[in-house]
Design an enzyme around this catalytic site. Structure first.
Site, PDB file in Angstrom:
ATOM      1  N   ASP A  38     -11.850   0.538   4.792  1.00  0.00           N
ATOM      2  CA  ASP A  38     -10.540   0.422   4.857  1.00  0.00           C
ATOM      3  C   ASP A  38     -10.009   1.630   4.602  1.00  0.00           C
ATOM      4  O   ASP A  38     -10.386   2.442   3.927  1.00  0.00           O
ATOM      5  CB  ASP A  38     -10.027  -0.910   4.033  1.00  0.00           C
ATOM      6  CG  ASP A  38      -8.894  -0.672   3.620  1.00  0.00           C
ATOM      7  OD1 ASP A  38      -7.910  -0.996   4.261  1.00  0.00           O
ATOM      8  OD2 ASP A  38      -8.653  -0.514   2.346  1.00  0.00           O
ATOM      9  N   ASP A 237     -10.404  -3.383  -0.231  1.00  0.00           N
ATOM     10  CA  ASP A 237      -9.892  -3.772  -1.563  1.00  0.00           C
ATOM     11  C   ASP A 237      -8.818  -4.837  -1.478  1.00  0.00           C
ATOM     12  O   ASP A 237      -8.402  -5.493  -2.223  1.00  0.00           O
ATOM     13  CB  ASP A 237      -9.263  -2.544  -2.255  1.00  0.00           C
ATOM     14  CG  ASP A 237      -8.117  -1.838  -1.441  1.00  0.00           C
ATOM     15  OD1 ASP A 237      -8.045  -2.269  -0.204  1.00  0.00           O
ATOM     16  OD2 ASP A 237      -6.940  -1.565  -2.100  1.00  0.00           O
ATOM     17  N   ASP A 241      -8.346  -7.593   3.788  1.00  0.00           N
ATOM     18  CA  ASP A 241      -9.801  -7.359   4.010  1.00  0.00           C
ATOM     19  C   ASP A 241     -10.619  -8.411   3.982  1.00  0.00           C
ATOM     20  O   ASP A 241     -11.773  -8.195   4.380  1.00  0.00           O
ATOM     21  CB  ASP A 241     -10.137  -6.144   3.211  1.00  0.00           C
ATOM     22  CG  ASP A 241      -9.249  -4.795   3.324  1.00  0.00           C
ATOM     23  OD1 ASP A 241      -8.997  -4.538   4.723  1.00  0.00           O
ATOM     24  OD2 ASP A 241      -8.746  -4.192   2.338  1.00  0.00           O
TER      25      ASP A 241
HETATM   26  P1  ADP Z   1      -2.895  -1.462   5.609  1.00  0.00           P
HETATM   27  O1  ADP Z   1      -4.049  -2.181   6.234  1.00  0.00           O
HETATM   28  O2  ADP Z   1      -2.597  -0.047   5.820  1.00  0.00           O
HETATM   29  O3  ADP Z   1      -2.726  -2.083   4.119  1.00  0.00           O
HETATM   30  P2  ADP Z   1      -0.922  -3.590   6.585  1.00  0.00           P
HETATM   31  O4  ADP Z   1      -1.727  -4.324   8.001  1.00  0.00           O
HETATM   32  O5  ADP Z   1      -0.809  -4.414   5.430  1.00  0.00           O
HETATM   33  O6  ADP Z   1      -1.693  -2.036   6.567  1.00  0.00           O
HETATM   34  O7  ADP Z   1       0.563  -3.240   7.188  1.00  0.00           O
HETATM   35  C1  ADP Z   1       0.480  -2.327   8.409  1.00  0.00           C
HETATM   36  C2  ADP Z   1       1.888  -1.492   8.426  1.00  0.00           C
HETATM   37  O8  ADP Z   1       2.892  -2.577   8.436  1.00  0.00           O
HETATM   38  C3  ADP Z   1       1.983  -0.523   7.299  1.00  0.00           C
HETATM   39  O9  ADP Z   1       1.238   0.618   7.359  1.00  0.00           O
HETATM   40  C4  ADP Z   1       3.578  -0.412   7.307  1.00  0.00           C
HETATM   41  O10 ADP Z   1       3.908   0.578   8.266  1.00  0.00           O
HETATM   42  C5  ADP Z   1       4.090  -1.696   7.820  1.00  0.00           C
HETATM   43  N1  ADP Z   1       4.318  -2.694   6.413  1.00  0.00           N
HETATM   44  C6  ADP Z   1       3.644  -3.419   5.799  1.00  0.00           C
HETATM   45  N2  ADP Z   1       4.167  -4.092   4.687  1.00  0.00           N
HETATM   46  C7  ADP Z   1       5.447  -3.375   4.698  1.00  0.00           C
HETATM   47  C8  ADP Z   1       6.522  -3.264   3.698  1.00  0.00           C
HETATM   48  N3  ADP Z   1       6.490  -4.319   2.736  1.00  0.00           N
HETATM   49  N4  ADP Z   1       7.597  -2.628   3.923  1.00  0.00           N
HETATM   50  C9  ADP Z   1       7.577  -1.564   4.938  1.00  0.00           C
HETATM   51  N5  ADP Z   1       6.402  -1.570   5.724  1.00  0.00           N
HETATM   52  C10 ADP Z   1       5.565  -2.414   5.594  1.00  0.00           C
HETATM   53 MG    MG Z   2      -6.581  -1.218   1.409  1.00  0.00          MG
END
Ligand code: ADP
Ligand code: MG
Length: 292
Positions: A38, A237, A241
């Site tokens: 990740d 983490d 995941d």
């Molecule tokens: P990662 O696997 O990088 O943790 P997520 O699947 O949680 O990513 O989120 C994907 C994308 O959605 C982030 O890169 C961001 O652009 C957007 N995103 C998720 N949560 C938020 C939030 N609370 N505020 C703004 N953007 C968000």
């Molecule tokens: Mg992560």
């Protein structure tokens, strides 16, 4: 497998901060030929800093930050935490959201001061028909720099964007090189956008990057690799995941991450240092050799 060699192996591993849930995992880990990591919180430190604030034309920057800060304050996402921290450091007082909804993999939606505020990805803006044609190139530039840019709208109109930058863990690059030198394929997987992911991948020496994976998609991606005959270790983490950690041949959770990830995994890497991945695999080989 003799119980004695398993016990000895588990003990040595524990001294290195590598906790195998059961003896069978210590035996199985040596089969791994593919490691999926990740990005956020695993390859990177996962504590991004707010670096850029760009309010749309005609939008007051302070008001913009006040509204998106209020929306993000309700979110438990690490990106939200970074945004709120950055806004507070800019001495801006946050409003309180009247309503809040997390949209996993996309962003957040909130009602603040009677206005509908959205913060998140391009796809989120598309979903709500917000016109972002004017900012596409600015956003791409930030992403080519390895930053994560998030778009915001207020009552359906584009209002501005914010970007955050995460830092690589100091050991990630050498730890990944070690795995590659062992003949193991390393793949980085993230919900973040393709450009940012590729920029980070380049920095850390991984050219196989799977980006823009929605939360429910990570386990699917692992299954796909397994269907190609690969023996896959997943390292992550986050809550996101957990399904992938459970599906992988071996799931490795970062000890500084969420409890949900550790519960789903077969191994916990207490140190959060990716060198523990190679150490765990080597430890398994050693144990197996002692058995035979
Ligand atoms: P990662 O696997 O990088 O943790 P997520 O699947 O949680 O990513 O989120 C994907 C994308 O959605 C982030 O890169 C961001 O652009 C957007 N995103 C998720 N949560 C938020 C939030 N609370 N505020 C703004 N953007 C968000
Ligand atoms: Mg992560």
């Amino acid at each position: 497998a003799t119980p004695t060699s398993i016990m000895a192996g588990s003990g040595r591993a524990a001294e290195l901060g590598i906790l195998f849930k059961g003896g069978e995992h210590l035996e199985q880990t040596h089969h791994i030929n593919t490691v999926v990591v990740d990005k956020t919180g695993t390859v990177t430190n996962g504590k991004p800093e707010l670096t850029d604030v760009i309010a749309a034309e005609g939008m007051n920057q302070e008001e913009f930050l006040c509204l998106i800060g209020a929306s993000e304050k309700q979110s438990e996402h690490p990106l939200a935490e970074s945004i709120v921290k950055g806004i507070l450091e800019r001495d801006i007082e946050l409003a309180t959201a009247e309503k809040f909804e997390a949209i996993p993999g996309y962003g957040v939606k909130a009602i603040v001061k009677g206005k509908e505020v959205l913060v998140g990805t391009r796809k989120l803006m598309k979903k709500y028909n917000v016109d972002i044609s004017n900012v596409v190139s600015v956003m791409e530039e930030l992403e080519l720099d390895g930053k994560t840019a998030m778009l915001a709208s207020i009552d359906g109109s584009f209002a501005g964007l914010v970007a955050v930058a995460d830092t690589l863990k100091a050991t990630s690059k050498t730890a990944i090189k070690r795995l590659q030198d062992m003949g193991i394929e390393v793949i980085m997987m993230t919900g973040d956008n393709e450009r940012t992911a590729n920029a980070i991948g380049k920095e850390v020496g991984v050219n196989h990057v799977i980006a823009e994976v929605l939360p429910e998609g990570k386990a699917e991606q692992v299954k796909k690799l397994q269907a190609q005959g690969k023996k896959v270790a997943m390292v992550g983490d986050g809550i996101n995941d957990a399904p992938a950690l459970a599906v992988a041949d071996i799931g490795m959770a970062i000890g500084t991450g969420t409890d949900v990830a550790m519960e789903a995994a077969d191994i916990t890497l207490i140190r959060g240092d990716l060198n523990s991945i190679a150490d765990a695999i080597l430890m398994s080989h050693k144990t197996i050799r002692n058995i035979k």
